[in-house]
Design an enzyme around this catalytic site. Structure first.
Site, short mmCIF file in Angstrom:
data_model
loop_
_atom_site.label_atom_id
_atom_site.label_comp_id
_atom_site.label_asym_id
_atom_site.label_seq_id
_atom_site.Cartn_x
_atom_site.Cartn_y
_atom_site.Cartn_z
CG PHE A 75 -1.63 -1.32 1.27
CD1 PHE A 75 -2.41 -1.78 0.37
CD2 PHE A 75 -1.25 -2.14 2.28
CE1 PHE A 75 -3.06 -3.07 0.35
CE2 PHE A 75 -1.91 -3.25 2.44
CZ PHE A 75 -2.87 -3.81 1.36
N GLY B 190 -0.26 -8.66 -4.37
CA GLY B 190 -1.54 -9.00 -4.09
C GLY B 190 -2.59 -8.27 -5.11
N GLY C 95 1.53 -0.01 -12.31
CA GLY C 95 2.40 -1.22 -12.45
C GLY C 95 1.71 -2.07 -13.85
NE ARG D 49 -8.92 -4.35 -23.69
CZ ARG D 49 -9.66 -4.40 -24.56
NH1 ARG D 49 -11.01 -4.73 -24.64
NH2 ARG D 49 -9.39 -3.61 -25.82
CG LEU E 177 -5.80 -5.44 -18.20
CD1 LEU E 177 -4.53 -5.24 -17.93
CD2 LEU E 177 -6.24 -5.74 -19.72
CB THR F 227 -7.18 -10.02 -9.86
OG1 THR F 227 -7.24 -9.69 -11.18
CG2 THR F 227 -6.70 -11.48 -9.68
N GLY G 238 -5.13 2.12 -14.35
CA GLY G 238 -4.71 1.42 -12.96
C GLY G 238 -5.83 1.47 -12.06
CD GLU H 51 -2.12 4.19 -5.96
OE1 GLU H 51 -1.73 5.23 -5.15
OE2 GLU H 51 -1.74 4.12 -7.10
#
Ligand code: FES
Ligand code: FES
Lengths: 703, 174
Positions: A240, A474, A516, A592, A594, A598, A666, A669
């Site tokens: 985090f 994670g 990332g 999108r 992915l 997750t 992303g 967050e």
């Protein structure tokens, strides 16, 4: 320029379980402190017990006499570091103390028990100076930093906000505060470091959001070639943000390893140590002023932030940047001012800037909705900008309005009676609220990726290795990168094996800024395209190629952000003031998606942390000692299972060819952005009590 | 001071010599290389070290090894039988009831114990009938009983789904 080409999604967008799942649910996945190495030496540190001053004497004799103690390191005898420009990393180099909890020594022993006993027996004498440890705009000299994290302008001014406020039909003028919060990943920061004196090499098993960052920082601090620092981090128990930058703990473990060449030094932080050594979110004081027409159209938006930094190292949280891009207003101003204190170094915590900034901005919008008697969903729609309000660039894609509408629909918003304090059921006041979420879409250059092809002779089945020193903290990165690679190569995802978390493979940028997947995925796509260009569709066994993250030329032309809308139902007990959140829904527009499995976990994980911020999280700094008094998980409360009710997240399909070849934004967050505000807004609707601070306390609701 | 003790860990008898200050958790992790139980706080505050100690869930960071000579310890790894995942572990995979995975072995052990405790009629703070022979594990019962296991990744919503699917109270949602 023509619209860029996107990958055709085949594996991308399909639900895939985490590839390392079985190892995680059985506990056989090895985290940093769990790598089995022979004859480890256990490290327990000695921490400063004063917030400012210097060490005047250290007596290590009693520690050295403890059975099993191998060595004691102190400020008096630690090896000199090559680069001491960063005071956070300048461990044991001099006697100066910049904050309570700073390292002043370490004991190495054959067992953890002996190391801890030894550390207890090190006698340190100090000379203490005057200090300040609590943010107080009236006590110190506030100053404007050169920039706010990571490189945003400290202030921004467009038009004449003060004049517009003076002429506005409706004005909201309020101050909001957020508490100091600590990241507290469940796995404490941990390292095992081996120093090989022949040739001078470090091997570091580390719990980090970026092995490449750890490698380059350690190499700099110790004056070594990066190639002589190996960092291995296959599994990380959350970060985090707190494992994104190097912290002093790794430097200490490396110094210790040099004292016992060839033996692995094992240093898992205690939970208590994590409250002074590995970063935290600054408290904030935010003055927001909104000027609007009676219909709620903003003419002025001012967001002035005061927060703290550390004398040891500056960190300026970009709290007001949220207000720079979400709502339209012709006249606007944002500022950041810092109070420099004798405290531990603040750093990244999930959505630095956007998280606390959105609390103030989104509660203020709720206050404006009440003041104008406009529905808060509608108010946000009325203030939707055509382009980025500060830069004037068009958004590459922006679907905040769609998120608001979809969420309102699913949440049953149309049945809402706006009257506050109007629903008392079984002793609980009940209400609902809304807030927006936004988080910039980032992509960092600097990652590489290797793709290698295998065709075992025996059965002829193909197999692809994808290697990149990314981190799976994670997020599901290992799984998602496999999906990206499969589509970039045009192969079955089950034939792809991804290796992350090791400096033996091409370097990668940090798992931070929700960048990332975009950064690493772009490197994987680049490698796949080079592979096909060189080897075609019929490669030979062992063919391999390396790719890298390309620059995104489109970011000059477009503003890029993900958006979302959050809704919550809150109950506040009429007699006790207890706050419950039985329902929370987030709807996001983040390019999108992915991997829906997750992704949903990341969204609700962020929302849960925001709920936790709204209800619980508060690191209490003792002004007399410079010490976070509630420095463990019994006293620093985070949300537990029973705090979470019916929580869900969904998303709208968003096509964005400009962000990266996957079209993804992303998502790590954005879930926390707006989450605390939506709880506060719903609590207002429930009780008629406007809480302008996070966390909310029962006291706020009791007369 | 050292003492020699025997523990049965995941069905295997292990004899070891420990400092009398060593916890069961450190005996497992530092002496026996059994790292399935995680250390998140070492103070009984997070639940990540949860194992089954003589069949009941317990926090080995709060238990001294010398006081548990002869004990039987089952970790999340040991819940698997003949290479087959325990139904709770399987449900965690299906519900994506984890992210970083650090709290997960403790959650899995706790959930396995919750199913047994409810089956035996143990009430919780939210149980309406304290004398019932069995407790139905609805969502609030599960959330209450799983609240000793913190998850900083915020997988709680999915953890409740996972446990409900094993308890058969998810209405067949998954
Ligand atoms: S490590 Fe045992 S409860 Fe946290
Ligand atoms: S999965 Fe990371 S703490 Fe629970």
């Amino acid at each position: 320029m023509s619209t860029p080409e996107m990958l055709t999604p085949r594996a991308m967008g399909t639900p895939r379980r985490r590839v390392e799942g079985p190892a995680k649910v059985t506990g056989t996945a090895r985290y940093a402190a769990e790598h089995p190495l022979d004859r480890p030496v256990h490290l327990h540190p000695v921490l400063a017990t004063i917030p400012r001053g210097r060490v005047t004497a250290i007596d290590t004799s009693a520690a050295e006499a403890v059975d099993g103690v191998v060595a004691v390191l102190t400020t008096r005898d630690a090896d000199a570091l090559a680069d001491t420009s960063d005071r956070e990393f300048t461990v044991l180099q001099d006697d100066e103390i910049g904050f309570r909890g700073q390292y002043v020594g370490a004991v190495l022993a054959d067992t953890p028990e002996a190391a801890r006993e030894g550390a207890d027996r090190v006698e340190v004498t100090y000379e203490q100076d005057d200090f300040r440890a609590v943010l107080d705009p009236d006590a110190g000299e506030l100053y404007a930093p050169d920039a706010v994290n990571p490189a945003f302008a400290t202030d921004s001014v467009i038009g004449d906000a003060d004049a517009a406020l003076g002429e506005a039909e409706v004005v909201v003028d309020a101050t909001y505060t957020t508490a100091t919060t600590h990241n507290n990943p469940l796995e404490p920061h941990s390292s095992i470091v081996v120093w090989e004196p022949d040739g001078g090499r470090f091997t570091i098993f580390d719990s980090t959001q970026g092995v490449s960052t750890t490698r380059s920082n350690v190499a700099t601090v110790f004056g070594m070639d990066e190639a002589d620092v190996d960092v291995i981090s296959p599994h990380v128990g959350g970060g985090f943000g707190s494992k994104g930058n190097l912290h002093a703990n790794v430097v200490l473990a490396c110094l210790a390893a040099r004292r016992v060449p060839g033996r692995p030094v094992k240093y898992p932080l205690t939970r208590q140590q994590m409250f002074s050594l590995v970063g935290y979110r600054t408290p904030t004081i935010q003055h927001v002023r909104l000027g609007a027409t009676r219909e709620g159209r903003l003419s002025a938006l001012v967001h002035d932030v005061v927060e703290q930094t550390s004398r040891t190292k500056e960190f300026a949280e970009q709290t007001a940047t949220y207000s720079r891009s979400v709502y339209a207003a012709p006249h606007r101003r944002t500022t950041h001012r810092l109070d420099m204190l004798d405290v531990p170094v603040p750093s990244w915590m999930r959505a630095p800037g956007e998280c606390p900034g959105s609390f103030a901005a989104e509660v203020a919008m709720d206050e404006l909705a009440v003041a104008c008697d406009v529905d808060p969903v509608e108010l946000r729609i009325r203030n939707e900008p055509d382009a980025d309000p500060e830069t004037g660039k068009p958004f590459s894609s922006r679907h905040l309005v769609e998120c608001l509408r979809r969420g309102a629909d699913r949440f049953g918003w149309s049945r809402r009676d706006p009257t506050p304090r109007a629903r008392l059921v079984d002793g609980w006041w009940s209400g609902t609220g809304v807030a927006a979420s936004a988080y910039p879409t980032n992509r960092s250059p600097g990652s590489g990726a290797t793709i290698r092809y295998h065709r075992p002779a025996a059965d002829g089945a193909e197999h692809w290795d994808v290697e990149i020193a990314a981190a799976d903290i994670g997020t599901g990165a290992r799984t998602v990168l496999g999906q990206i690679a499969a589509d970039a190569l045009g192969v079955d995802v089950d034939t792809v094996e991804v290796t992350v978390g090791d400096t033996a493979v091409p370097p990668a940028t940090v798992a931070g800024g929700s960048s990332g997947t975009a950064s690493w995925g772009s490197a994987v796509v680049d490698a796949a395209q080079r592979f096909r260009a060189k080897y075609g569709t019929d490669p030979s066994d062992g063919d391999e190629i390396e790719g890298a993250t390309p620059e995104n030329d489109w970011s000059e032309h477009y503003a890029m952000s993900a958006f979302g809308a959050q809704f919550a139902e809150v109950l506040v007990h009429a007699d006790t003031g207890e706050v419950r959140v039985p329902r929370m829904l987030g709807v996001f527009a983040a390019g999108r998606i992915l991997n829906p499995v997750t992704a949903r976990s990341q969204f609700i994980g962020g929302m849960t942390m925001g709920l936790s911020m709204a209800l619980h999280e508060d690191s209490v700094m003792d002004p007399r000692s410079g010490h976070v008094v509630n420095h463990d998980l019994a006293n620093y409360h985070i949300a537990s299972c029973a705090d979470v009710g019916d929580m869900d997240a969904e998303w709208i399909d968003e096509e964005d060819p400009y962000v990266n070849p996957m079209g993804s934004k992303g998502i790590g967050e954005i879930g926390i952005v707006g989450a605390a505000a939506v709880v506060a807004n719903a609590a207002y609707h429930a009780t008629g009590v406007r809480v302008r601070s996070a966390p909310m306390l029962v006291d706020h609701f009791l007369d | 001071m050292d003492a020699t003790i025997t523990l049965t860990v995941d069905g295997r008898e292990r004899t070891l010599t420990v400092d009398t200050r060593t916890t069961v958790l450190d005996a497992l992790r530092e002496h026996l290389d059994v790292t399935s139980p995680k250390k998140g706080c070492d103070h009984g505050q997070c639940g990540s070290c949860t194992v089954l100690l003589d069949g009941r869930r317990a926090l080995p960071c709060l238990a001294l090894a010398v006081a548990h000579d002869g004990a039987d310890v089952t970790t999340a790894d040991g819940l698997a039988t003949d290479g087959e995942l325990h139904p709770v572990a399987r449900a965690f995979l299906d519900a994506d009831a984890y992210q970083c995975g650090y709290c997960t072995p403790g959650q899995v052990c706790s959930a396995a114990a919750v199913l047994a405790e409810a089956g035996e009629g143990w009430p919780s703070a939210v149980t309406p009938d304290l004398d019932a022979e069995r407790v139905t594990l609805d969502r609030s019962e599960i959330a209450e009983r799983m609240s000793g296991n913190l998850c900083r990744c915020g997988a709680y919503a999915n953890i409740v789904d996972a446990v409900a699917s094993v308890a058969g109270t998810d209405g067949g949602a998954r």
